[in-house]
Write a protein that holds these residues in place. Sequence first.
Motif: not given
Length: 174
Positions: A124-130, A143-147, A167-174
């Motif tokens: 997995a390389h992309e995550f979202v949460a709200e 935010e503590k999870c890196g998003l 509020k929606k958050y996102r994290m994309k790993l390379d």
Amino acid sequence: MVFDIPTIETERLILRPLTVDDAEYVFKWTGDECVAEYMIYPCHKDIKVTKEWLKSLENLENEYTWGFVRKSDSMLIGSGGIRFRADENVWSFGYNLRFDCWGNGYATEASKRMIEYVIAEHNAHEFVAEHAIENSASGRVIEKCGLVFDSYSEYSKFDGSKTFKCKKYRMKLD
């Protein structure tokens, strides 16, 4: 695809599959108005609703759902899950804890472990949460999870009884 749910651990928690036998413990948070306030599900008014939800977990597709058991006393204190959203090619996660367990870092600890698990198992390389804007504590967990904050949106409870600005958050790993 229905995933096999493994038992995984963190420093203070065991994340394990939930069963209908857990209904009495799960109802302690699904039946608590305070806990359910910003959740997508309406507060469970009867343990029968909790049992039906637990039964439904057996056939979920593209989703892992775990119960969070505190190692120090073997108490089931919450649950959470992470699922693949094929339409967006992202993983989304959420969590839910007994009110008396809030503010101890359990949601962050469990969420980080769920993210680590799908990275290792599914690349997995992309995550979202709200989270509902009013529920800022949940935003801190995310935010503590890196998003990072991505956008504003809204969501509604399953029964349509309430809609929340979120509020929606996102994290994309390379």
